[in-house]
Design a protein around this motif. Structure first.
Motif, short mmCIF file in Angstrom:
data_model
loop_
_atom_site.label_atom_id
_atom_site.label_comp_id
_atom_site.label_asym_id
_atom_site.label_seq_id
_atom_site.Cartn_x
_atom_site.Cartn_y
_atom_site.Cartn_z
N ASN A 134 51.24 118.71 14.68
CA ASN A 134 51.79 118.44 13.34
C ASN A 134 52.69 117.22 13.32
O ASN A 134 52.69 116.45 12.37
N LEU A 135 53.47 117.04 14.38
CA LEU A 135 54.37 115.88 14.41
C LEU A 135 53.56 114.59 14.44
O LEU A 135 53.88 113.62 13.75
N ALA A 136 52.47 114.60 15.22
CA ALA A 136 51.61 113.42 15.29
C ALA A 136 51.05 113.08 13.92
O ALA A 136 51.05 111.92 13.50
N ASN A 137 50.57 114.10 13.19
CA ASN A 137 50.04 113.88 11.83
C ASN A 137 51.10 113.21 10.96
O ASN A 137 50.83 112.24 10.25
N SER A 138 52.30 113.73 11.01
CA SER A 138 53.35 113.26 10.12
C SER A 138 53.84 111.86 10.51
O SER A 138 54.05 111.01 9.65
N VAL A 139 53.99 111.62 11.81
CA VAL A 139 54.43 110.29 12.26
C VAL A 139 53.37 109.25 11.88
O VAL A 139 53.70 108.17 11.37
N ALA A 140 52.10 109.60 12.06
CA ALA A 140 51.01 108.66 11.73
C ALA A 140 51.03 108.33 10.24
O ALA A 140 50.91 107.16 9.85
N ALA A 141 51.20 109.35 9.40
CA ALA A 141 51.21 109.12 7.94
C ALA A 141 52.41 108.28 7.52
O ALA A 141 52.27 107.34 6.73
N HIS A 142 53.58 108.59 8.05
CA HIS A 142 54.78 107.87 7.64
C HIS A 142 54.80 106.43 8.19
O HIS A 142 55.36 105.54 7.55
N CYS A 143 54.21 106.22 9.37
CA CYS A 143 54.09 104.85 9.88
C CYS A 143 53.18 104.03 8.98
O CYS A 143 53.44 102.85 8.73
N ILE A 155 43.65 116.60 15.31
CA ILE A 155 43.38 115.27 15.86
C ILE A 155 42.90 114.33 14.75
O ILE A 155 43.43 113.23 14.58
N TYR A 156 41.94 114.79 13.92
CA TYR A 156 41.49 113.96 12.79
C TYR A 156 42.63 113.73 11.80
O TYR A 156 42.71 112.67 11.17
N GLY A 157 43.50 114.71 11.68
CA GLY A 157 44.65 114.59 10.77
C GLY A 157 45.61 113.48 11.18
O GLY A 157 46.43 113.03 10.38
N SER A 158 45.52 113.04 12.44
CA SER A 158 46.27 111.84 12.86
C SER A 158 45.40 110.61 12.75
O SER A 158 45.80 109.58 12.21
N LEU A 159 44.16 110.71 13.28
CA LEU A 159 43.28 109.53 13.38
C LEU A 159 43.03 108.87 12.03
O LEU A 159 42.88 107.65 11.96
N VAL A 160 43.03 109.66 10.96
CA VAL A 160 42.71 109.09 9.65
C VAL A 160 43.72 108.00 9.25
O VAL A 160 43.38 107.07 8.54
N PHE A 161 44.94 108.08 9.76
CA PHE A 161 45.96 107.08 9.43
C PHE A 161 45.90 105.86 10.37
O PHE A 161 46.72 104.96 10.26
N SER A 162 44.97 105.94 11.33
CA SER A 162 44.71 104.82 12.23
C SER A 162 45.84 104.43 13.19
O SER A 162 46.05 103.25 13.46
N PRO A 163 46.55 105.41 13.72
CA PRO A 163 47.50 105.08 14.79
C PRO A 163 46.72 104.99 16.11
O PRO A 163 45.51 105.24 16.11
N THR A 164 47.37 104.64 17.20
CA THR A 164 46.75 104.83 18.52
C THR A 164 47.05 106.26 18.93
O THR A 164 48.22 106.64 19.07
N VAL A 165 46.00 107.07 19.08
CA VAL A 165 46.19 108.46 19.50
C VAL A 165 45.91 108.55 20.99
O VAL A 165 44.80 108.24 21.44
N VAL A 166 46.91 108.95 21.76
CA VAL A 166 46.76 109.07 23.19
C VAL A 166 46.65 110.55 23.55
O VAL A 166 47.61 111.30 23.37
N ALA A 167 45.47 110.98 24.01
CA ALA A 167 45.25 112.38 24.38
C ALA A 167 45.52 112.52 25.87
O ALA A 167 44.77 112.01 26.71
#
Ligand SMILES: *Cc1c(COP(=O)(O)O)cnc(C)c1O
Ligand SMILES: [Zn+2]
Length: 409
Positions: free
Chosen positions: A135-144, A164-176
């Protein structure tokens, strides 16, 4: 900045200026924001708050930000009187604080991130990051995306695909990262030491954590400026619970309420319950565990604020309880079927724990009890597989409808 005095070490009390730092250089204790409550008291009133924006920024006088820069829509979520669930549990004044509909990313993390990233922009960072259970990743990605910040989010590799898609849609670098959240967090602490990035839950953590207080402020305002008798909230790092308590105490300190006797109850998943276990065993320290639960959003085996969360339940005369994965799914379904609210596994944990507490008589029938629903069920759909009714497939004909559906009614 008159309202904020600076930062203070929770362990040794050493004071620091309000900078992007989070640990005491003397004792390695965590730093916390300190306010000038006398100054705030002069400025704040119920009327002023009620005239404010319909977001958590209506409480800006008691948050560590001068001017909101990002996350203008977070907070101000519904407090729903839960008549149906209350009947099932024998509670006449049960309320659901529903952060499953928080904006923009459907979890309580939008509160902490809007505060953390507004602060990061104030500090002049151009890159933000986090270690996240989802959830934090989703929110940080959206706010960035809103703020135009470069964004790196670090997650355990085994997260739910919706998150995972809930972060990727905002186009951050997602590091798994191949490891648990605790591995991710340790790695991020090492990176934060080397790079000048705003890790919202590491070097910006003192400010991030303050956002959680608004879950206390809103509930009190929505109850007509009255503190609840009891609250039940889930715990991962233990920050949320610690700050709900801080928020309740602050409302009294600045004179917005006269009475505050709220008991704080913590909920953890049995498969990752280091805080609840310490409580059960009467320890004042945390033994880290390896998470094994479907409640991934709260699966932190080595909780940074665990000992402070224990202190909160002790000071408030609350308690801890855990829920198995099976009980968590039952909790999700119970809330959906009684109140029409679809929460994720963390909310299922809260409801399962609320039910256990109610059954063992933790609440009086007419006490005002608030359960915090912190995330949205559409992000953890996969856990429902095999636990809900199946669809009934028919041909698009009236006869098939009668034959397959009406016969069952
Ligand atoms: C992060 C999170 C929590 C708990 O947060 P802590 O402050 O780390 O205890 C609870 N519920 C959900 C849905 C979360 O994402
Ligand atoms: Zn210290």
């Amino acid at each position: 900045m008159a309202k904020v005095k600076g930062l203070r070490c929770r362990e040794c009390g050493k004071e620091y200026p309000a900078e992007p730092i989070h640990v005491c250089e003397f004792c390695f204790g965590p730093l916390e924001v300190v306010y000038d409550y006398e100054e705030i008291k002069k400025n704040i009133s119920r009327e002023k708050i009620e005239r404010g924006p319909k977001s958590l920024w209506r409480y800006i006088d008691i948050l560590p930000v001068e001017e909101p820069k990002v996350g203008l829509t977070a907070g101000y979520t519904p407090l729903k009187k839960a008549e149906n669930l209350g009947k099932v549990l024998g509670l006449k004044n049960l309320y659901i604080k529903d952060d499953s509909v928080n904006h923009p990313t459907l979890s309580f993390k939008d509160r902490v991130v809007s505060v953390a990233l507004s602060k990061a922009v104030e500090f002049g960072f151009d890159t933000a990051a986090c270690a996240s259970t989802g959830n934090l990743a989703n929110s940080v990605a959206a706010h960035c995306a809103q703020a135009g910040l470069n964004c790196f989010v670090f997650i355990p590799a085994n997260l739910e695909s919706q998150k995972i898609y809930g972060s990727l849609v905002f186009s951050p670098t997602v590091v798994a990262v191949e490891g648990t959240y605790d591995d991710v967090n340790r790695l991020c602490s090492e990176i934060a030491n080397e790079l000048y990035w705003a890790f919202v839950n590491i070097n910006i953590r003192p400010y991030y954590a303050e956002g959680s207080k608004t879950l206390a402020f809103e509930v009190v305002e929505q109850l007509g400026w009255r503190a609840p008798d009891a609250v039940v909230a889930p715990a991962a790092s233990g920050s949320l619970i610690t700050k709900i308590w801080k928020g309740l105490k602050e409302l009294k300190l600045v004179g917005l309420i006269d009475e505050m006797n709220t008991r704080v109850y913590g909920a953890q998943a049995e498969g990752c319950s280091p805080i609840a276990q310490a409580w059960r065993e009467g320890r004042d320290y945390i033994k880290p565990v390896k998470p094994n639960t479907i409640a991934k959003s709260i699966a932190i085996g080595n909780p940074a604020d665990g000992i402070y969360a224990l202190q909160v339940t002790k000071e408030s005369r609350g308690d801890w309880e855990t829920a198995t994965d099976e009980e968590i799914i039952e909790g999700i379904k119970l809330l959906a079927e009684t109140e029409g609210i679809f929460t994720e596994t963390a909310g299922g944990t809260t409801i399962a724990v609320l039910k256990k507490l109610a059954e063992r008589g933790a609440f009086k029938e007419d006490e005002v009890v608030v359960a915090y629903i912190t995330g949205n069920g559409y992000k953890t759909l996969e856990v429902l597989e095999g636990h809900v009714k199946e669809t009934i497939r028919i041909k698009p004909t009236l006869s098939d409808f009668k034959e397959k559906i009406l016969v069952r009614v």
